[in-house]
Design a protein around this motif. Sequence first.
Motif, PDB file in Angstrom:
ATOM      1  N   MET A 130     112.312  56.434   4.678  1.00 34.49           N
ATOM      2  CA  MET A 130     111.781  57.548   3.880  1.00 34.49           C
ATOM      3  C   MET A 130     111.451  57.147   2.449  1.00 34.49           C
ATOM      4  N   GLN A 131     111.980  56.016   2.031  1.00 32.48           N
ATOM      5  CA  GLN A 131     111.623  55.511   0.702  1.00 32.48           C
ATOM      6  C   GLN A 131     110.121  55.219   0.606  1.00 32.48           C
ATOM      7  N   HIS A 149     117.316  56.190  -9.586  1.00 36.23           N
ATOM      8  CA  HIS A 149     118.593  56.907  -9.657  1.00 36.23           C
ATOM      9  C   HIS A 149     119.698  56.007 -10.204  1.00 36.23           C
ATOM     10  N   ASP A 160     116.693  51.431  -7.574  1.00 33.11           N
ATOM     11  CA  ASP A 160     115.804  52.587  -7.717  1.00 33.11           C
ATOM     12  C   ASP A 160     116.071  53.318  -9.034  1.00 33.11           C
ATOM     13  N   ARG A 186     122.552  60.025  -3.287  1.00 33.34           N
ATOM     14  CA  ARG A 186     121.152  59.743  -3.593  1.00 33.34           C
ATOM     15  C   ARG A 186     120.208  60.435  -2.602  1.00 33.34           C
ATOM     16  N   LYS A 206     106.999  57.667  -1.173  1.00 32.93           N
ATOM     17  CA  LYS A 206     106.568  57.897  -2.551  1.00 32.93           C
ATOM     18  C   LYS A 206     105.238  57.242  -2.917  1.00 32.93           C
ATOM     19  N   VAL A 250     117.259  62.200  -4.314  1.00 34.54           N
ATOM     20  CA  VAL A 250     115.863  61.764  -4.224  1.00 34.54           C
ATOM     21  C   VAL A 250     114.982  62.874  -3.654  1.00 34.54           C
ATOM     22  N   SER A 274     112.915  50.030  -4.937  1.00 27.17           N
ATOM     23  CA  SER A 274     111.813  50.982  -5.093  1.00 27.17           C
ATOM     24  C   SER A 274     111.521  51.260  -6.561  1.00 27.17           C
ATOM     25  N   ASP A 300     109.289  54.122  -8.082  1.00 29.03           N
ATOM     26  CA  ASP A 300     109.962  55.422  -8.265  1.00 29.03           C
ATOM     27  C   ASP A 300     110.409  55.668  -9.708  1.00 29.03           C
ATOM     28  N   LYS A 322     116.224  54.804   5.547  1.00 27.88           N
ATOM     29  CA  LYS A 322     115.591  54.140   4.406  1.00 27.88           C
ATOM     30  C   LYS A 322     114.073  54.115   4.524  1.00 27.88           C
ATOM     31  N   TYR A 335     118.998  61.039   6.732  1.00 26.97           N
ATOM     32  CA  TYR A 335     118.216  60.103   5.935  1.00 26.97           C
ATOM     33  C   TYR A 335     118.135  58.730   6.602  1.00 26.97           C
TER      34      TYR A 335
HETATM   35  N1  ARG Z   1     115.452  54.857  -3.231  1.00 21.77           N
HETATM   36  C1  ARG Z   1     115.846  55.707  -2.146  1.00 21.77           C
HETATM   37  C2  ARG Z   1     114.623  56.450  -1.648  1.00 21.77           C
HETATM   38  O1  ARG Z   1     113.655  56.451  -2.299  1.00 21.77           O
HETATM   39  C3  ARG Z   1     116.858  56.673  -2.629  1.00 21.77           C
HETATM   40  C4  ARG Z   1     117.771  57.178  -1.561  1.00 21.77           C
HETATM   41  C5  ARG Z   1     118.653  56.096  -1.103  1.00 21.77           C
HETATM   42  N2  ARG Z   1     119.653  56.580  -0.246  1.00 21.77           N
HETATM   43  C6  ARG Z   1     120.355  55.738   0.518  1.00 21.77           C
HETATM   44  N3  ARG Z   1     121.247  56.244   1.282  1.00 21.77           N
HETATM   45  N4  ARG Z   1     120.142  54.446   0.514  1.00 21.77           N
HETATM   46  O2  ARG Z   1     114.622  57.018  -0.584  1.00 21.77           O
END
Ligand code: ARG
Length: 459
Positions: free
Chosen positions: A322-323, A86, A84, A110, A326, A114, A24, A28, A320, A318
């Motif tokens: 959800m990435q 982070h 990403d 993360r 953005k 995020v 990402s 991001d 993925k 969470y």
């Molecule tokens: N790049 C990820 C995002 O935008 C960050 C969170 C990733 N977390 C994970 N458990 N892979 O959502």
Amino acid sequence: SSNQMWGGRFAAGPDAIMEAINASIGFDKRLAAQDIAGSRAHAAMLATQGIVSDNDAEAIREGLLTVLSEIEGGTFEFSTALEDIHMNVEARLKEIIGEPAGRLHTGRSRNDQVATDFKLWVRDQIDAAVSGLEALQRALLTQAEVGADWVMPGFTHLQTAQPVTWGHHMMAYVEMFGRDASRLADARARMNECPLGAAALAGTSFPIDREATARDLGFDRPAANSLDAVSDRDFALEFLGVASICAMHLSRMAEELVIWSSAQFRFVTLSDRFSTGSSIMPQKKNPDAAELIRAKIGRIFGANVALMMVMKGLPLAYSKDMQEDKEQVFDAADNLMLALAAMEGMVRDMAANRAALHAAAGSGFSTATDLADWLVRVLNMPFREAHHVTGSLVALAESRGCDLPDLSLEDMQGVHGAITADVFGVLGVENSVASRVSYGGTAPEQVRAQVARWKERLG
Ligand code: ARG
């Protein structure tokens, strides 16, 4: 080679396609400043709580500032392998400060990182959008003040309805954009809870202080449930929803400017600065900015629907998926800001054509309601009968190819014998608007009162 963040469990690195679908960083990286602010707050809290040493926290906080200046200076090398923003930031921090960098990620994930970064970003956009809306409202207020008593046709069904004033029409948009700003403020207040410290989903066993990081980052409080904190994208959706309503207002206004600037209407002249020409038709001056505002709004609605679709099937916490939040929000925010700025520029620069507005105001029997009201008031006719008599007078004028004030008294008395010459006093468009003195009505004094109220509100 396997990943430096989780290589312990992995024998092989990712396939190139895996890397391409997973990364990402291409978008991001826009969260860099928020990511670094969040990490700096986290590091300070870890030290205060005795979870890392003061020296390590200080090295982390200083190192992060170096990373930020590299990113802002354009010398930072973003790596797709690091996925990403982070991990790009943390990896660079490690290069700069060495071992203490590895202590930054204590008590967080993360997932909360995020969510925190993205909330901070959306919050900034909300503030920028409110400023953009206020600038647009000021431009509209100036138009309204100049033309508080300029008469124009008011429409329903895009058919001439009753005369209104230019200022009144401008102030209608001031009200709409005012509600948009207040919806943004509501969304901001609701989203202002800090996810940081929710960690992956369950919270953490480290003695972190979530109140401290929340306060440090300008949040009102920490988000109350760690599962919710990393699962929730309501804040992004609410922004997109509010942005969509605002965009809808911008699009309606853009549509009016397209119509009004046509040769058939000529209500406004747009400035050269906000128009384009034609490569073949020398006479053309096109309202492209208004058309593009009208069109770009589709992307904002699209982003709202797209993120709803991403979220609607996700189990907690969470995923993925959800990435994908953005790019939708970035694109919507960029286009909203551009549309607001373009609309403000157009409104600031445009010239309303008072004579054309006035001429149009009088056509289309726009004072028919005033005539019917006169029959009720002066002749004590029931409104339904007055409506009928006026309808006959309109038909008569139409057959003559003239407007209501052009009929003679004899013509009028032929339709209803009791009509007197006094009736002409209400048929002028100026008389019509001057009579609409009810609160919020189109009478110039009411319009000036609206302008005064908003000037005070906007300061
Ligand atoms: N790049 C990820 C995002 O935008 C960050 C969170 C990733 N977390 C994970 N458990 N892979 O959502």
